[in-house]
Design an enzyme around this catalytic site. Structure first.
Site, PDB file in Angstrom:
ATOM      1  N   ARG A  24       8.245  49.903  36.466  1.00 18.81           N
ATOM      2  CA  ARG A  24       9.097  50.847  35.730  1.00 18.81           C
ATOM      3  C   ARG A  24       9.830  51.772  36.699  1.00 18.81           C
ATOM      4  O   ARG A  24      11.033  52.024  36.549  1.00 18.81           O
ATOM      5  CB  ARG A  24       8.251  51.664  34.744  1.00 18.81           C
ATOM      6  CG  ARG A  24       7.875  50.901  33.473  1.00 18.81           C
ATOM      7  CD  ARG A  24       6.800  51.656  32.685  1.00 18.81           C
ATOM      8  NE  ARG A  24       6.548  51.049  31.386  1.00 18.81           N
ATOM      9  CZ  ARG A  24       5.782  49.985  31.186  1.00 18.81           C
ATOM     10  NH1 ARG A  24       5.209  49.387  32.221  1.00 18.81           N
ATOM     11  NH2 ARG A  24       5.599  49.515  29.968  1.00 18.81           N
ATOM     12  N   GLY A  91       6.090  39.069  33.514  1.00 21.29           N
ATOM     13  CA  GLY A  91       6.599  39.373  32.187  1.00 21.29           C
ATOM     14  C   GLY A  91       7.436  40.635  32.154  1.00 21.29           C
ATOM     15  O   GLY A  91       8.418  40.728  31.395  1.00 21.29           O
ATOM     16  N   SER A 191       0.056  48.267  21.730  1.00 23.97           N
ATOM     17  CA  SER A 191      -0.024  48.839  23.094  1.00 23.97           C
ATOM     18  C   SER A 191       0.866  50.072  23.249  1.00 23.97           C
ATOM     19  O   SER A 191       1.590  50.222  24.237  1.00 23.97           O
ATOM     20  CB  SER A 191       0.343  47.775  24.133  1.00 23.97           C
ATOM     21  OG  SER A 191      -0.486  46.643  24.028  1.00 23.97           O
ATOM     22  N   ASP A 307      -5.179  44.959  27.533  1.00 25.76           N
ATOM     23  CA  ASP A 307      -5.359  44.359  28.850  1.00 25.76           C
ATOM     24  C   ASP A 307      -6.791  44.515  29.358  1.00 25.76           C
ATOM     25  O   ASP A 307      -7.182  43.847  30.324  1.00 25.76           O
ATOM     26  CB  ASP A 307      -4.386  44.958  29.872  1.00 25.76           C
ATOM     27  CG  ASP A 307      -3.025  44.283  29.840  1.00 25.76           C
ATOM     28  OD1 ASP A 307      -2.875  43.271  29.126  1.00 25.76           O
ATOM     29  OD2 ASP A 307      -2.104  44.772  30.522  1.00 25.76           O
ATOM     30  N   ARG A 379      -6.511  38.181  34.884  1.00 18.03           N
ATOM     31  CA  ARG A 379      -7.507  38.989  34.181  1.00 18.03           C
ATOM     32  C   ARG A 379      -8.732  38.169  33.771  1.00 18.03           C
ATOM     33  O   ARG A 379      -9.831  38.714  33.661  1.00 18.03           O
ATOM     34  CB  ARG A 379      -6.879  39.698  32.982  1.00 18.03           C
ATOM     35  CG  ARG A 379      -5.726  40.613  33.387  1.00 18.03           C
ATOM     36  CD  ARG A 379      -5.515  41.789  32.495  1.00 18.03           C
ATOM     37  NE  ARG A 379      -4.375  42.573  32.947  1.00 18.03           N
ATOM     38  CZ  ARG A 379      -4.399  43.437  33.945  1.00 18.03           C
ATOM     39  NH1 ARG A 379      -5.522  43.651  34.605  1.00 18.03           N
ATOM     40  NH2 ARG A 379      -3.310  44.107  34.294  1.00 18.03           N
TER      41      ARG A 379
END
Length: 428
Positions: A24, A91, A191, A307, A379
């Site tokens: 970001r 992603g 989320s 997550d 993950r």
């Protein structure tokens, strides 16, 4: 939260920077009018892919010799010209960069790995088209994706956010570059803490952001100002080390993650506290201490911190009663179908599991040695490494290197913190 027993000194975990914050910050710096410095960025496959994609737009990113910081010279708006952008497995690149491109002028082609091509983009594509962008997609409405841009006017928009919050975050970050800004509403948002993170960073880069009483977000036009930003350690990655403390009775501290964190996934410590761990949080650090075994017998909604649901599910066999996790249907559309992947691997270990469209129940049991299928999902590899650690049972990962997506040094750090355990996660 309770105080940590001072008789059991904490070991500090070295957690790399947040992927969510790094990417970001890179995008906002690229859009700003001037030079920004991003300190302590995450160095991983996803952030390198994101950075490379920005350079394809013509954004200059200079790294210090040790990558202690990245210096980003922004474009002062959306990109101009033509570019082919490779998103690899990231992603965030496929979802954040097309709105940025649409706010510029030119033709921009996005593509990625077969894994990324399989992930849905249609809510973002539809939103961009409603804003007036010309977007062409590949088979199934995903990558490869062509954006032909001639600025975006902005306006009023409702975004289907039931599959991912990243569509909304991408549109919000592009909104200050639109002629009239954006009034955005989320439909069935999952989320949500990630959207809060997005808005907080946008404010740091000088964007005008306001929330209405009905939940709508108003973004004013005007672009971004350059900013220097220090990236926090990644809270999602920290979850594995906090969980390792909980199942081994050890004490682990993550410096740099405290009460002022922008990351919703730090709330995973609340889940561990519910499971019997002791948690201490200050402004500058979070500490988790295990002891007395893992407590089960609860049902928990982890939709906002999905997550980390795999971290809990993977250690749930070590609890004293079943644990049910729900609200996680959108996790089926991540790097893998994460509910199915976790369930299949736990069953391979001899653990009783039940699952539904958006939930999973894991029963207590002694895991049997097994080969864990990672599905190229970092993950899955990290979560089952913690189960191997906590159970003392050899679990062999079929793809230990997939952790490079977010933490290339994961296995080495886990072994450093728990040197009395064998390198199960390294064997192939």
């Amino acid at each position: 939260m309770t105080a940590t027993d001072v008789s059991a000194p904490a070991t500090q975990a070295r957690i790399p920077g947040s992927k969510s914050l790094t990417n970001r910050a890179l995008l906002l710096a690229a859009a700003a009018d001037g030079v920004s410095t991003v300190w302590a960025p995450l160095l991983s496959d996803d952030t390198r892919a994101f950075r490379a994609a920005l350079t394809s737009f013509g954004v200059a990113v200079r790294s210090s010799p040790t990558s202690e910081f990245w210096e980003v010279t922004g474009l002062g708006g959306g990109p101009v010209g033509q570019a082919r952008l490779w998103c690899a497995d990231a992603g965030t690149a496929a979802r954040f960069l097309p709105p940025f491109a649409a706010a510029g002028r030119g033709a921009f082609l996005f593509d990625g790995s077969s894994q990324l091509r399989a992930r849905p983009l249609w809510p973002l594509v539809e939103a961009l088209r409603r804003l007036g962008a010309q977007v062409e997609t590949g088979p199934g409405g995903g990558l490869p994706l062509l954006v032909i841009a001639s600025d975006l006017p902005g306006g009023d928009l409702t975004v289907d956010s039931s599959l991912s919050s990243q569509y909304l975050s991408g549109l919000l970050m592009a909104a200050p570059l639109m002629r009239y800004g954006l009034l955005a509403r989320a439909e069935a948002l999952v989320s949500s803490p990630y959207v809060d993170m997005t808005l907080a960073l946008m404010r740091r880069f000088g964007a005008g952001v306001a929330r209405a009483a009905d939940g709508a977000v108003r973004i004013e036009p005007g672009g971004y100002a350059p900013t220097d930003l220090v990236i926090e350690p990644d809270a999602s990655t920290a979850s594995y080390f906090f969980a390792a403390a909980a199942v081994t009775g050890r004490t682990i501290t993550v410096p740099g993650l405290g009460t002022g964190s922008l990351q919703g996934d730090l709330r995973f410590t609340d889940v561990l506290e519910k499971a019997g761990a002791q948690v201490t949080m200050t402004e500058s650090a979070t500490t988790v201490r295990g002891g007395g075994g893992l407590r089960g017998g609860f049902d928990i909604d982890m939709g906002d911190i999905s997550d980390t649901f795999m971290t809990l599910a993977a250690i749930a066999p070590l609890a004293d009663a079943p644990i049910t996790i729900h609200g996680i249907g959108h996790a089926r559309l991540k790097e893998s179908d994460r509910i199915t992947a976790v369930a299949a691997n736990l069953r391979a270990c001899g653990i009783r599991v039940a699952e539904g469209a958006d939930w999973i129940t894991v029963h207590p049991g002694r895991p049997a040695p097994a080969r864990i299928t990672c599905y190229r999902d970092h993950r899955i590899a990290m979560s089952f490494s913690v189960l191997a650690l906590g159970s003392g049972v050899p679990l062999e990962l079929d793809d230990p290197g997939c952790v490079s997506k977010t933490f290339p040094g994961f296995h080495a750090e886990l072994h450093r913190l728990f040197p009395d355990t064998p390198d199960r996660e390294e064997r192939q």
